[in-house]
Design a protein around this motif. Structure first.
Motif, short mmCIF file in Angstrom:
data_model
loop_
_atom_site.label_atom_id
_atom_site.label_comp_id
_atom_site.label_asym_id
_atom_site.label_seq_id
_atom_site.Cartn_x
_atom_site.Cartn_y
_atom_site.Cartn_z
N GLU A 1 1.18 -0.72 -10.39
CA GLU A 1 2.04 -1.59 -11.22
C GLU A 1 1.39 -1.84 -12.59
O GLU A 1 2.08 -1.84 -13.61
CB GLU A 1 2.25 -2.92 -10.48
N LEU B 1 2.25 0.33 3.12
CA LEU B 1 2.10 -1.05 3.63
C LEU B 1 3.29 -1.44 4.50
O LEU B 1 3.12 -1.99 5.59
CB LEU B 1 1.97 -2.04 2.47
N LEU C 1 -1.87 -9.77 -11.17
CA LEU C 1 -2.21 -8.87 -10.06
C LEU C 1 -3.70 -8.62 -9.87
O LEU C 1 -4.12 -8.35 -8.74
CB LEU C 1 -1.46 -7.53 -10.23
N TRP D 1 3.10 -0.68 -16.35
CA TRP D 1 3.48 -1.51 -17.51
C TRP D 1 2.56 -1.29 -18.69
O TRP D 1 2.93 -1.56 -19.83
CB TRP D 1 3.61 -2.98 -17.09
N ARG E 1 3.90 -1.94 9.71
CA ARG E 1 4.48 -2.86 10.69
C ARG E 1 5.68 -2.25 11.38
O ARG E 1 6.46 -1.54 10.76
CB ARG E 1 4.97 -4.13 9.98
N LEU F 1 11.41 -4.79 3.13
CA LEU F 1 10.24 -5.54 3.60
C LEU F 1 10.35 -5.90 5.08
O LEU F 1 11.44 -6.23 5.56
CB LEU F 1 10.10 -6.84 2.80
N THR G 1 9.21 -8.66 6.91
CA THR G 1 8.61 -10.00 6.88
C THR G 1 9.51 -11.00 7.61
O THR G 1 9.60 -12.16 7.20
CB THR G 1 8.37 -10.46 5.42
N GLY H 1 2.25 -8.81 11.57
CA GLY H 1 0.78 -8.81 11.52
C GLY H 1 0.24 -7.88 10.43
O GLY H 1 0.99 -7.23 9.70
N THR I 1 1.01 -8.80 -16.30
CA THR I 1 0.90 -8.08 -15.03
C THR I 1 -0.56 -8.06 -14.56
O THR I 1 -0.85 -8.30 -13.39
CB THR I 1 1.47 -6.64 -15.18
N ASN J 1 -1.12 -0.58 -4.76
CA ASN J 1 0.21 -0.98 -5.26
C ASN J 1 0.06 -1.79 -6.55
O ASN J 1 0.80 -1.59 -7.52
CB ASN J 1 1.02 -1.75 -4.19
N ARG K 1 -5.00 -11.30 -7.61
CA ARG K 1 -4.42 -11.12 -6.28
C ARG K 1 -5.11 -9.95 -5.54
O ARG K 1 -5.38 -10.03 -4.35
CB ARG K 1 -2.91 -10.85 -6.41
N HIS L 1 -7.02 -10.26 -2.04
CA HIS L 1 -6.70 -9.40 -0.90
C HIS L 1 -7.96 -8.69 -0.40
O HIS L 1 -8.21 -8.59 0.79
CB HIS L 1 -5.69 -8.31 -1.31
N PHE M 1 3.93 -8.21 -21.56
CA PHE M 1 4.28 -8.00 -20.15
C PHE M 1 3.11 -7.33 -19.41
O PHE M 1 2.76 -7.71 -18.28
CB PHE M 1 5.56 -7.17 -20.07
N ALA N 1 -2.76 -4.79 9.31
CA ALA N 1 -3.68 -3.74 9.78
C ALA N 1 -4.38 -3.16 8.55
O ALA N 1 -3.99 -3.45 7.42
CB ALA N 1 -2.87 -2.66 10.49
N ARG O 1 0.03 -13.05 2.58
CA ARG O 1 -1.06 -13.47 3.47
C ARG O 1 -1.73 -14.75 2.99
O ARG O 1 -2.46 -15.39 3.73
CB ARG O 1 -2.09 -12.34 3.61
#
Ligand code: NDP
Length: 238
Positions: free
Chosen positions: A181, A151, A208, A185, A155, A84, A86, A161, A204, A177, A211, A215, A200, A163, A20
């Protein structure tokens, strides 16, 4: 880890431009699903090559941890992109290249560590670090898969789109999600008790957490009826 921390602060100011948050000005693009495959498959190849380069490891623990790692990444590089929804979406090549770089380094460090340095006593399975880490790894993977499934199913196969997601941990956070994740880890670092796995886990979080906050802000700005009690990443906390 130091680079990961720098990236964390960079990503707080600049959303990674895929999904997005994709926007013009990031150079050439390629198909989103192809991008996911190309980004993630190198870690499988590099990890296995380095792990098996001299001779196959003898430790059952090394095989167990390697299997957990490969199980995640075979899903992420092959199954996840195929699932996916997409169609027609694209991602910048620069995102794919930076993820490939990261995956080369990560796959090399982990494979090299498991091939040359990892030593676990035979009773490691009785150690709290082993079983709590293993439990956290599978709990995180379960949350990550469940949330990504919700997720993906939001769609119809050919639509692109957005929702408001509901069900599972979406009742508590905008990005379960990403939360899953991170747990995964962190658990991996705990059960392998190793520096490359810790690096690692740090990376992560660096990727994330910003992000998830981006979001979360996007959901609140986009949907007037977005549930106000939802946190961004960690239930009840953040
Ligand atoms: P997102 O949550 O942004 O998107 C996941 C998929 O669901 C995308 O196909 C997205 O479409 C779609 N989607 C998301 N929200 C909605 C919505 N509200 N309505 C409809 N469709 C939606 O996840 P990421 O792309 O950031 O990451 C994908 C997976 O990769 C996650 O499991 C993540 O944990 C993992 N990952 C791990 C990293 C690591 O460092 N270990 C780094 C990055 C990702 P669209 O793409 O069109 O937005």
């Amino acid at each position: 880890m130091a680079v990961g921390i720098a990236v964390f602060f960079y990503l707080l100011r600049q959303n990674a431009p895929y999904g997005r948050h994709v926007r013009p000005g990031w150079g050439p693009t390629l198909d989103n699903r192809l991008g996911w495959f190309l980004m993630e498959i190198p870690v499988v190849v590099v990890f296995l090559t380095v792990l098996l380069w001299e001779k196959p490891p003898v430790s059952a623990y090394v095989w167990l941890f390697s299997s957990c790692f490969l199980f995640h990444y075979l899903y992420r590089s092959i199954v996840f992109p195929l699932r996916l929804r997409t169609t027609g979406k694209r991602m910048p090549l620069v995102i794919v290249l930076s993820a490939i770089c990261f995956n080369f380094v990560n796959g090399f460090f982990l494979g090299y560590y498991f091939a040359h340095f990892a030593e676990y006593p035979s009773e490691w399975w009785t150690d709290a670090r082993f079983w709590s880490g293993m439990a956290l790894f599978w709990l995180g993977l379960g949350i990550n898969w469940q949330s990504d499934n919700i997720l993906i199913r939001l769609r119809k196969p050919s639509s692109t789109g957005y929702a408001i997601p509901r069900g599972g941990l979406f009742g508590k956070v905008s990005c379960p999600n990403h939360f899953g994740e991170i747990l995964e880890w962190t658990g991996f670092a705990l059960m392998t008790w190793s520096l490359p796995a810790l690096a690692f886990a740090v990376w992560t979080v660096a990727n994330l957490a910003p992000r998830a906050w981006a979001h979360h802000r996007w959901y609140r700005e986009t949907f007037a009826d977005y549930p106000g009690e939802r946190r961004a990443l960690i239930p009840y906390v953040l």
